[in-house]
Design a protein around this motif. Sequence first.
Motif, PDB file in Angstrom:
ATOM      1  N   GLU A 121      -4.393  -1.221  15.776  1.00 10.79           N
ATOM      2  CA  GLU A 121      -3.760   0.115  15.695  1.00 10.79           C
ATOM      3  C   GLU A 121      -2.449   0.006  14.931  1.00 10.79           C
ATOM      4  O   GLU A 121      -1.767  -1.021  14.995  1.00 10.79           O
ATOM      5  N   LEU A 122      -2.100   1.095  14.270  1.00 10.47           N
ATOM      6  CA  LEU A 122      -0.791   1.167  13.609  1.00 10.47           C
ATOM      7  C   LEU A 122       0.295   1.260  14.680  1.00 10.47           C
ATOM      8  O   LEU A 122       0.211   2.094  15.592  1.00 10.47           O
ATOM      9  N   ARG A 123       1.289   0.370  14.582  1.00  9.47           N
ATOM     10  CA  ARG A 123       2.392   0.415  15.561  1.00  9.47           C
ATOM     11  C   ARG A 123       3.196   1.710  15.388  1.00  9.47           C
ATOM     12  O   ARG A 123       3.175   2.323  14.316  1.00  9.47           O
ATOM     13  N   SER A 124       3.941   2.071  16.417  1.00  5.71           N
ATOM     14  CA  SER A 124       4.720   3.317  16.320  1.00  5.71           C
ATOM     15  C   SER A 124       5.876   3.110  15.327  1.00  5.71           C
ATOM     16  O   SER A 124       6.313   1.978  15.070  1.00  5.71           O
ATOM     17  N   ILE A 125       6.370   4.208  14.826  1.00  5.79           N
ATOM     18  CA  ILE A 125       7.485   4.170  13.871  1.00  5.79           C
ATOM     19  C   ILE A 125       8.684   3.454  14.493  1.00  5.79           C
ATOM     20  O   ILE A 125       9.310   2.597  13.858  1.00  5.79           O
ATOM     21  N   ASP A 126       8.993   3.763  15.750  1.00  8.40           N
ATOM     22  CA  ASP A 126      10.174   3.164  16.397  1.00  8.40           C
ATOM     23  C   ASP A 126       9.989   1.669  16.640  1.00  8.40           C
ATOM     24  O   ASP A 126      10.930   0.884  16.478  1.00  8.40           O
ATOM     25  N   ASP A 136      14.273   1.906  -0.997  1.00  9.51           N
ATOM     26  CA  ASP A 136      12.848   2.166  -0.761  1.00  9.51           C
ATOM     27  C   ASP A 136      12.166   1.905  -2.106  1.00  9.51           C
ATOM     28  O   ASP A 136      12.240   2.735  -2.995  1.00  9.51           O
ATOM     29  N   ARG A 137      11.557   0.745  -2.235  1.00  2.70           N
ATOM     30  CA  ARG A 137      11.001   0.197  -3.484  1.00  2.70           C
ATOM     31  C   ARG A 137      12.130  -0.305  -4.396  1.00  2.70           C
ATOM     32  O   ARG A 137      13.245   0.203  -4.373  1.00  2.70           O
ATOM     33  N   TYR A 138      11.773  -1.268  -5.247  1.00  2.00           N
ATOM     34  CA  TYR A 138      12.735  -1.852  -6.221  1.00  2.00           C
ATOM     35  C   TYR A 138      11.896  -2.578  -7.267  1.00  2.00           C
ATOM     36  O   TYR A 138      10.695  -2.268  -7.442  1.00  2.00           O
ATOM     37  N   ASP A 149      -3.080  13.415   3.762  1.00  8.94           N
ATOM     38  CA  ASP A 149      -2.496  14.766   3.852  1.00  8.94           C
ATOM     39  C   ASP A 149      -1.144  14.865   3.167  1.00  8.94           C
ATOM     40  O   ASP A 149      -0.516  15.915   3.180  1.00  8.94           O
ATOM     41  N   ARG A 150      -0.662  13.743   2.622  1.00 11.03           N
ATOM     42  CA  ARG A 150       0.688  13.746   2.073  1.00 11.03           C
ATOM     43  C   ARG A 150       0.711  14.314   0.657  1.00 11.03           C
ATOM     44  O   ARG A 150      -0.166  14.051  -0.147  1.00 11.03           O
ATOM     45  N   MET A 151       1.738  15.093   0.344  1.00  7.81           N
ATOM     46  CA  MET A 151       1.836  15.700  -0.989  1.00  7.81           C
ATOM     47  C   MET A 151       2.305  14.670  -2.016  1.00  7.81           C
ATOM     48  O   MET A 151       3.021  13.737  -1.674  1.00  7.81           O
ATOM     49  N   ASN A 152       1.904  14.891  -3.253  1.00  8.30           N
ATOM     50  CA  ASN A 152       2.406  14.088  -4.362  1.00  8.30           C
ATOM     51  C   ASN A 152       3.921  14.287  -4.411  1.00  8.30           C
ATOM     52  O   ASN A 152       4.406  15.422  -4.388  1.00  8.30           O
ATOM     53  N   LYS A 153       4.683  13.175  -4.485  1.00  8.17           N
ATOM     54  CA  LYS A 153       6.132  13.279  -4.318  1.00  8.17           C
ATOM     55  C   LYS A 153       6.839  14.014  -5.453  1.00  8.17           C
ATOM     56  O   LYS A 153       7.906  14.549  -5.252  1.00  8.17           O
ATOM     57  N   PHE A 154       6.269  14.007  -6.660  1.00  9.58           N
ATOM     58  CA  PHE A 154       7.024  14.688  -7.715  1.00  9.58           C
ATOM     59  C   PHE A 154       6.412  15.998  -8.168  1.00  9.58           C
ATOM     60  O   PHE A 154       7.099  16.825  -8.752  1.00  9.58           O
ATOM     61  N   SER A 191       0.860  -1.188   0.000  1.00  9.18           N
ATOM     62  CA  SER A 191       0.000   0.000   0.000  1.00  9.18           C
ATOM     63  C   SER A 191       0.892   1.233   0.000  1.00  9.18           C
ATOM     64  O   SER A 191       1.922   1.261   0.671  1.00  9.18           O
ATOM     65  N   ASP A 192       0.478   2.249  -0.744  1.00  4.75           N
ATOM     66  CA  ASP A 192       1.239   3.494  -0.783  1.00  4.75           C
ATOM     67  C   ASP A 192       1.109   4.191   0.574  1.00  4.75           C
ATOM     68  O   ASP A 192       0.143   3.966   1.310  1.00  4.75           O
ATOM     69  N   ALA A 193       2.100   5.012   0.891  1.00  2.00           N
ATOM     70  CA  ALA A 193       2.110   5.770   2.156  1.00  2.00           C
ATOM     71  C   ALA A 193       2.012   4.850   3.370  1.00  2.00           C
ATOM     72  O   ALA A 193       1.148   5.021   4.236  1.00  2.00           O
ATOM     73  N   SER A 194       2.898   3.874   3.427  1.00 10.33           N
ATOM     74  CA  SER A 194       2.848   2.900   4.513  1.00 10.33           C
ATOM     75  C   SER A 194       4.116   2.931   5.363  1.00 10.33           C
ATOM     76  O   SER A 194       4.313   2.045   6.187  1.00 10.33           O
ATOM     77  N   GLY A 195       4.962   3.915   5.128  1.00  7.33           N
ATOM     78  CA  GLY A 195       6.145   4.070   5.980  1.00  7.33           C
ATOM     79  C   GLY A 195       7.458   3.612   5.373  1.00  7.33           C
ATOM     80  O   GLY A 195       8.468   3.544   6.078  1.00  7.33           O
ATOM     81  N   LYS A 196       7.484   3.323   4.092  1.00  5.69           N
ATOM     82  CA  LYS A 196       8.739   2.838   3.476  1.00  5.69           C
ATOM     83  C   LYS A 196       9.870   3.872   3.569  1.00  5.69           C
ATOM     84  O   LYS A 196      10.978   3.545   3.967  1.00  5.69           O
ATOM     85  N   ALA A 197       9.561   5.118   3.192  1.00  8.04           N
ATOM     86  CA  ALA A 197      10.600   6.166   3.220  1.00  8.04           C
ATOM     87  C   ALA A 197      11.044   6.416   4.660  1.00  8.04           C
ATOM     88  O   ALA A 197      12.245   6.536   4.938  1.00  8.04           O
ATOM     89  N   THR A 198      10.075   6.457   5.558  1.00  3.22           N
ATOM     90  CA  THR A 198      10.369   6.706   6.981  1.00  3.22           C
ATOM     91  C   THR A 198      11.289   5.616   7.531  1.00  3.22           C
ATOM     92  O   THR A 198      12.311   5.897   8.159  1.00  3.22           O
ATOM     93  N   GLN A 199      10.947   4.362   7.259  1.00  6.27           N
ATOM     94  CA  GLN A 199      11.722   3.239   7.800  1.00  6.27           C
ATOM     95  C   GLN A 199      13.089   3.115   7.120  1.00  6.27           C
ATOM     96  O   GLN A 199      14.086   2.810   7.770  1.00  6.27           O
TER      97      GLN A 199
HETATM   98  N1  LIG Z   1       4.042   3.874  11.944  1.00  7.24           N
HETATM   99  C1  LIG Z   1       3.632   5.100  11.628  1.00  7.24           C
HETATM  100  N2  LIG Z   1       2.805   5.770  12.448  1.00  7.24           N
HETATM  101  C2  LIG Z   1       2.366   7.014  12.130  1.00  7.24           C
HETATM  102  N3  LIG Z   1       2.696   7.689  11.011  1.00  7.24           N
HETATM  103  C3  LIG Z   1       3.521   7.068  10.157  1.00  7.24           C
HETATM  104  C4  LIG Z   1       4.026   5.754  10.408  1.00  7.24           C
HETATM  105  N4  LIG Z   1       4.831   5.414   9.383  1.00  7.24           N
HETATM  106  C5  LIG Z   1       4.813   6.454   8.520  1.00  7.24           C
HETATM  107  N5  LIG Z   1       4.040   7.457   8.979  1.00  7.24           N
HETATM  108  C6  LIG Z   1       3.747   8.727   8.291  1.00  7.24           C
HETATM  109  O1  LIG Z   1       2.992   8.382   7.125  1.00  7.24           O
HETATM  110  C7  LIG Z   1       3.344   9.229   6.025  1.00  7.24           C
HETATM  111  C8  LIG Z   1       3.804   8.348   4.853  1.00  7.24           C
HETATM  112  O2  LIG Z   1       5.040   7.753   5.226  1.00  7.24           O
HETATM  113  P1  LIG Z   1       6.180   7.449   4.156  1.00  7.24           P
HETATM  114  O3  LIG Z   1       6.404   8.633   3.260  1.00  7.24           O
HETATM  115  O4  LIG Z   1       7.347   6.917   4.908  1.00  7.24           O
HETATM  116  O5  LIG Z   1       5.463   6.312   3.319  1.00  7.24           O
HETATM  117  P2  LIG Z   1       5.914   5.602   1.959  1.00  7.24           P
HETATM  118  O6  LIG Z   1       5.495   4.185   2.095  1.00  7.24           O
HETATM  119  O7  LIG Z   1       7.354   5.859   1.696  1.00  7.24           O
HETATM  120  O8  LIG Z   1       5.037   6.359   0.881  1.00  7.24           O
HETATM  121  P3  LIG Z   1       4.951   6.042  -0.710  1.00  7.24           P
HETATM  122  O9  LIG Z   1       4.275   4.725  -0.886  1.00  7.24           O
HETATM  123  O10 LIG Z   1       4.137   7.112  -1.269  1.00  7.24           O
HETATM  124  O11 LIG Z   1       6.341   6.028  -1.257  1.00  7.24           O
HETATM  125  C9  LIG Z   1       4.426  10.171   6.551  1.00  7.24           C
HETATM  126  O12 LIG Z   1       3.789  11.371   6.920  1.00  7.24           O
HETATM  127  C10 LIG Z   1       4.975   9.448   7.768  1.00  7.24           C
HETATM  128  O13 LIG Z   1       5.487  10.328   8.738  1.00  7.24           O
END
Ligand SMILES: Nc1ncnc2c1ncn2[C@@H]1O[C@H](COP(=O)(O)OP(=O)(O)OP(=O)(O)O)[C@@H](O)[C@H]1O
Length: 224
Positions: free
Chosen positions: A205-210, A100-102, A158-163, A12-20
């Motif tokens: 619930e979504l687990r914390s980033i850490d 982050d993706r491949y 709420d996330r912006m389009n990346k490009f 799924s898009d916006a699932s934390g890949k870039a963050t992790q």
């Molecule tokens: N576990 C989490 N709990 C809460 N917020 C999170 C969590 N992981 C990521 N986020 C937030 O969700 C948003 C999307 O995260 P991120 O950009 O890392 O996703 P992505 O998978 O890289 O997105 P994309 O698929 O578009 O490349 C960001 O605002 C990020 O801070």
Amino acid sequence: MSGKLIIIESGSDASGKATQSELIYEKLKNEGVKVRKVQYPNYESESSTLVKMYLRGDFGKNADDVDAYIASTFFTADRYASYKTEWEDFYKEGGVVIADRYTTSNMVHQASKMAVEDRDKYLDWLDDYEYGMFKMPRPDVVIFLNVPVEFSRKLMADRMNKFTGEKEKDIHERDAEYLERTYRNSLYIADKYGWKIVECIKDGELRSIDDINNEIYKIVHEVL
Ligand SMILES: Nc1ncnc2c1ncn2[C@@H]1O[C@H](COP(=O)(O)OP(=O)(O)OP(=O)(O)O)[C@@H](O)[C@H]1O
Ligand SMILES: Cc1cn([C@H]2C[C@H](O)[C@@H](COP(=O)(O)O)O2)c(=O)[nH]c1=O
């Protein structure tokens, strides 16, 4: 001696890949590991031109308007340009690359356009195309963040389009049915290819980033 290639993927898009990816990269760097991070699509590079045209709808307003095989070639070419110009030498000299993706994103996204009975044929073609013809390295491990669409949708809102930097979504993100189908497909693929699944939802619930990162960190260290 080749290095290691570690992929962070999801269904799924916006699932934390870039963050992790960023957190793992920082941790490894602080440990003195020779590490680099890459992200696909590589929007900073002109090699992503066709990818951007595809994602903004120049070839069709819906993801399914563009054949999976054709769309895949745009992403592969972008990746190849990055590999050849940015990290091939680093990797072949033993460096660790966090991606982050491949190719895995073509598997998750483009294979979801195929009828179920044609999916494995596409996956075999893609494997041969990227790893055989383009000679891109195979991942040492694929870490799959399992975030069902109902959770990632909230993060995406709420996330912006990346490009474009705008709020307008790309052709994948604005198609709810496509996102559901892609997520279902990703579970099939993660199982078929033995990806390391990180369950990001606990007790509804979504687990914390850490918390998620600590689990990923352990997997990474099993590979290094
Ligand atoms: N576990 C989490 N709990 C809460 N917020 C999170 C969590 N992981 C990521 N986020 C937030 O969700 C948003 C999307 O995260 P991120 O950009 O890392 O996703 P992505 O998978 O890289 O997105 P994309 O698929 O578009 O490349 C960001 O605002 C990020 O801070
Ligand atoms: C690398 C790659 C990506 N895709 C898809 C996956 C996403 O829906 C978009 C990229 O969006 P992002 O929010 O900027 O990460 O493209 C794909 O189908 N194939 C690939 O190889």
